[in-house]
Design an enzyme around this catalytic site. Sequence first.
Site, PDB file in Angstrom:
ATOM      1  N   SER B 187       0.762  -1.113  -0.118  1.00 58.02           N
ATOM      2  CA  SER B 187       0.122  -0.045  -0.112  1.00 58.02           C
ATOM      3  C   SER B 187       0.755   1.282  -0.031  1.00 58.02           C
ATOM      4  CB  SER B 187      -0.921  -0.093   1.189  1.00 58.02           C
ATOM      5  OG  SER B 187      -0.221   0.186   2.539  1.00 58.02           O
ATOM      6  N   HIS B 201      -2.639   7.302  -4.230  1.00 53.66           N
ATOM      7  CA  HIS B 201      -2.744   6.119  -3.334  1.00 53.66           C
ATOM      8  C   HIS B 201      -2.964   4.900  -4.036  1.00 53.66           C
ATOM      9  CE1 HIS B 201      -5.653   3.265  -1.312  1.00 53.66           C
ATOM     10  NE2 HIS B 201      -4.528   3.204  -0.407  1.00 53.66           N
TER      11      HIS B 201
END
Lengths: 396, 396
Positions: B187, B201
């Site tokens: 992530s 993101h």
Amino acid sequence: MWKTFSAVRASLSTICRALHSPLGPSSVRVNWVLTAVRAASSSSRRRLLWGSGVCFSGLAVAFTLDKPTSCTWKAEPISGVKALRGAPSEMRLRMEKLCMDLQGQLCAELERFESGDKKFRVDRWTREEGGGGISCVLQDGESFEKAGINISVVHGNLPPAAVAQMRSRGKAMQEGKQLPFYAVGISCVVHPVNPMVPTIHFNYRYFEVSDSSGKILSWFGGGTDLTPYYLNEEDAKHFHSTLKQACDAHDKTYYPKYKKWCDNYFNIPHRKERRGIGGIFFDDLETPTKEDCFKFVSSCASSVIPSYVPLVEKHYRDSFKENHMRWQQLRRGRYTEFNLVYDRGTKFGLHTPAARIESILMSLPLTARWEYMHEPEKGSPEDELLQVLRTPKDWI
Amino acid sequence: MWKTFSAVRASLSTICRALHSPLGPSSVRVNWVLTAVRAASSSSRRRLLWGSGVCFSGLAVAFTLDKPTSCTWKAEPISGVKALRGAPSEMRLRMEKLCMDLQGQLCAELERFESGDKKFRVDRWTREEGGGGISCVLQDGESFEKAGINISVVHGNLPPAAVAQMRSRGKAMQEGKQLPFYAVGISCVVHPVNPMVPTIHFNYRYFEVSDSSGKILSWFGGGTDLTPYYLNEEDAKHFHSTLKQACDAHDKTYYPKYKKWCDNYFNIPHRKERRGIGGIFFDDLETPTKEDCFKFVSSCASSVIPSYVPLVEKHYRDSFKENHMRWQQLRRGRYTEFNLVYDRGTKFGLHTPAARIESILMSLPLTARWEYMHEPEKGSPEDELLQVLRTPKDWI
């Protein structure tokens, strides 16, 4: 429009002086009326109505109020001036009056630390489902980065999530029913500019819920707590002693019990830290009598200013450097984490449809910071604070 | 200790040059070995072991790896170098390798925008319950305020809350049983300095859960999304087109479906705004075959750099003023609200005992801002962005 305001303000000041009213209250009265005019000006549909009739009825009321504390009110109370005038007997109204008085007094106290024109912005809002509130916010000031004092007087039917939460706390409420409620409360967070001045938070509230049988359950809740950036033992003792005095006047068991409750509530489990150095916190207070509870809450409310304002006075001119500000910003990041992840009131508000989000999130700091893997130097003043946040201490 | 590092680094560089290795990979190899040495130095108990044997076995491996992508790895993989070398057949390892490669490549790509010594800090961590991770964070850079890329490879028993959440998504899992799981994922959040450069993101993950009958359920999830501060239609089109291409190569229905899912997921209901201009998002992907899913996720992972880095390249030198920064800070406040209040991964992490909080919260910006009642001027560039956040748009 502003020219008209100024003209009205000037004329009112002249009238006040002519009437030999004491300068403080009369100037506040003028502000109160002007606030009403300003609020009115934002609603274009009602502009004419407010611009004439209501403005002058507000003016009339301002000059007929007989209790001097009412002069500090920041806007027209949600339940109206008439309902709160004198000594109302209904608990809802007594609590609303208490909130109005504290809001006005604290706004005035904090404005003393700002120079020039910096004043609290006042927003009086209503809620479609019933009730409304008065939010006072001072932002980007010389002494306060952000200070918000909000009153809400709301009613309607409890959302199912709220019923579930109250049931889990032991309230005898039926699930899956429409339960009418009435809530009056004040909440406040003050984030100062100077890192040597701590942040204060308090909130006091009164709740009524009608059971499906028609029985009314009612209780009080609230608390006051302090979040310093740098630990000052003398300040911590002053703050806790002031709260202890307010508690002791009612029940000697309150302070130790509510101090512990506060340490447990303002906890950030994922950081293994408390948010600050605590204070008092309680909920579901309904014994010995409603009258006793109200008297206790009144004492708590009265202790807010003496517990905090002397600390502002003492430190707001302290010198500080960039490293102190950086630490303050990091701690404000933690404050934000607590408020958004754990705080019951904030969570409840965010998940309530049509809630006034700006009043809920005014508790967030103006600025905050998150550094990866920040750890203060062992033995530094920052580390000293952290030790106390990791292991709460008795201050008295 | 640092003198030793420098000496080792110098010697290794000499060896690399002598071996005529290409400069890029060899210098990365040296960094990788040094990272291992640094990680080792923080563990006092194993200092001697790491300081000698493991350091040199790491060195040996660095020179015998045959896949050039492995040269970009930032630390020793959690499952070990041997397990990931060549072409592992187990899906867990294939996914871990994909994560390691992407982490290394993206770190290198982003470091290109920083001058001098500014590099990603690499933390390799282990988890008592099983597994661990590699967190790479670059903070307070010239071009990036904060960029974090985290890999985690964790296993153990699913906490009951996670089982409940998965059951609510339709997974055939038994309640109240100990369910062993294995999760591999990457992530990343990149918060740039320049307000004209958007935040990106992404996260891609592979999950295995053993049912009480011993049957293994497995699925993939993830997505990539963009959060600009100022809207640039050309950038939005480039970003979405790159993701669409990655999707279309596998299934023409994926992009529209996952674009919508993304808009719905990255939503801040209390603000009535999306977090950004979206991208793609999916979960519970297990059809048509595990192999197909992996190929699709690989395409998504491969599209991260071409979707984003050209936007950084294009804007990181754009001029900007204080008002642009202020707006960026306010939007970072909203980003924080989404991550702390709604993001499933963050919430899950914060409530998982013994989770590595710094790796979970590295997604938060370095700085953020909350202003009471802020509303951009109608028709301003800030308002233009807000309109798109309020009503998501099709970009292609």
